[in-house]
Design a protein around this motif. Structure first.
Motif, PDB file in Angstrom:
ATOM      1  N   ARG A  70      47.257  38.587  44.906  1.00 59.10           N
ATOM      2  CA  ARG A  70      46.302  39.640  45.265  1.00 59.10           C
ATOM      3  C   ARG A  70      45.598  39.285  46.575  1.00 59.10           C
ATOM      4  O   ARG A  70      44.924  38.264  46.643  1.00 59.10           O
ATOM      5  N   ASP A  71      45.730  40.149  47.577  1.00 61.87           N
ATOM      6  CA  ASP A  71      45.056  39.826  48.829  1.00 61.87           C
ATOM      7  C   ASP A  71      44.121  40.923  49.316  1.00 61.87           C
ATOM      8  O   ASP A  71      43.777  40.983  50.491  1.00 61.87           O
ATOM      9  N   PRO A  73      40.587  42.803  49.971  1.00 60.67           N
ATOM     10  CA  PRO A  73      39.237  42.305  50.246  1.00 60.67           C
ATOM     11  C   PRO A  73      38.374  42.254  48.974  1.00 60.67           C
ATOM     12  O   PRO A  73      37.557  41.352  48.817  1.00 60.67           O
ATOM     13  N   ASP A  75      39.412  41.664  45.858  1.00 55.57           N
ATOM     14  CA  ASP A  75      39.779  40.494  45.059  1.00 55.57           C
ATOM     15  C   ASP A  75      39.240  39.213  45.681  1.00 55.57           C
ATOM     16  O   ASP A  75      38.760  38.320  44.983  1.00 55.57           O
ATOM     17  N   LYS A  76      39.312  39.104  47.004  1.00 53.17           N
ATOM     18  CA  LYS A  76      38.766  37.927  47.683  1.00 53.17           C
ATOM     19  C   LYS A  76      37.263  37.824  47.461  1.00 53.17           C
ATOM     20  O   LYS A  76      36.739  36.739  47.190  1.00 53.17           O
ATOM     21  N   GLY A  79      36.623  36.629  43.963  1.00 52.65           N
ATOM     22  CA  GLY A  79      36.824  35.183  43.860  1.00 52.65           C
ATOM     23  C   GLY A  79      35.607  34.416  44.331  1.00 52.65           C
ATOM     24  O   GLY A  79      35.165  33.462  43.684  1.00 52.65           O
ATOM     25  N   GLN A  80      35.058  34.834  45.436  1.00 47.00           N
ATOM     26  CA  GLN A  80      33.860  34.184  45.959  1.00 47.00           C
ATOM     27  C   GLN A  80      32.678  34.408  45.018  1.00 47.00           C
ATOM     28  O   GLN A  80      31.899  33.490  44.755  1.00 47.00           O
ATOM     29  N   TYR A  87      40.519  30.440  48.136  1.00 52.55           N
ATOM     30  CA  TYR A  87      41.300  31.593  47.692  1.00 52.55           C
ATOM     31  C   TYR A  87      42.581  31.587  48.505  1.00 52.55           C
ATOM     32  O   TYR A  87      42.560  31.821  49.706  1.00 52.55           O
ATOM     33  N   VAL A  89      46.346  33.103  49.047  1.00 56.19           N
ATOM     34  CA  VAL A  89      47.254  34.220  48.754  1.00 56.19           C
ATOM     35  C   VAL A  89      48.690  33.705  48.854  1.00 56.19           C
ATOM     36  O   VAL A  89      49.076  33.110  49.864  1.00 56.19           O
TER      37      VAL A  89
END
Length: 107
Positions: A70-71, A73, A75-76, A79-80, A87, A89
């Motif tokens: 998953r890349d 924005p 999902d990123k 994660g944060q 993170y 990808v």
């Protein structure tokens, strides 16, 4: 398996878990320097796993890197938000970068 091979070749000791639940059991039973976790796992996903270890006082200090296909924005950002320090990808996977991130977190 790819990450395991890369890390062992670089001199790291690696333990594997087949699910997030097994990973939590192992993390509580043994001291780890870093957790590398796939976002898409059976049962609990990697986002929930990192969120869970952040809520456990004995695990909250362990750096965590999410590895995923998953890349987006969103999902990123998720994660944060859950507390992952890295993170990665899979489509942009770079062995050298992975090792740099890991060494930086362990320093």
């Amino acid at each position: 398996m790819l990450q395991q091979s890369i890390l062992e070749s670089a001199g790291f000791e690696v333990d594997l878990a087949t699910s997030a639940e097994e990973g939590l059991e192992k993390a509580v039973a043994r001291a780890y320097g870093l957790i590398l976790v796939d976002v898409e796992m059976p049962g609990m996903d990697g986002f929930s796993f990192v969120e869970r270890i952040r809520s456990e006082p004995e695990l909250a200090h362990i750096p965590a890197i999410l590895v995923t296909s998953r890349d987006s924005p969103e999902d990123k950002a998720r994660g944060q938000a859950v507390g992952a320090q890295g993170y990665m990808v899979k489509s942009e996977y770079d062995q050298k970068r992975l090792l740099e991130v890991i060494r930086g977190l362990l320093a």
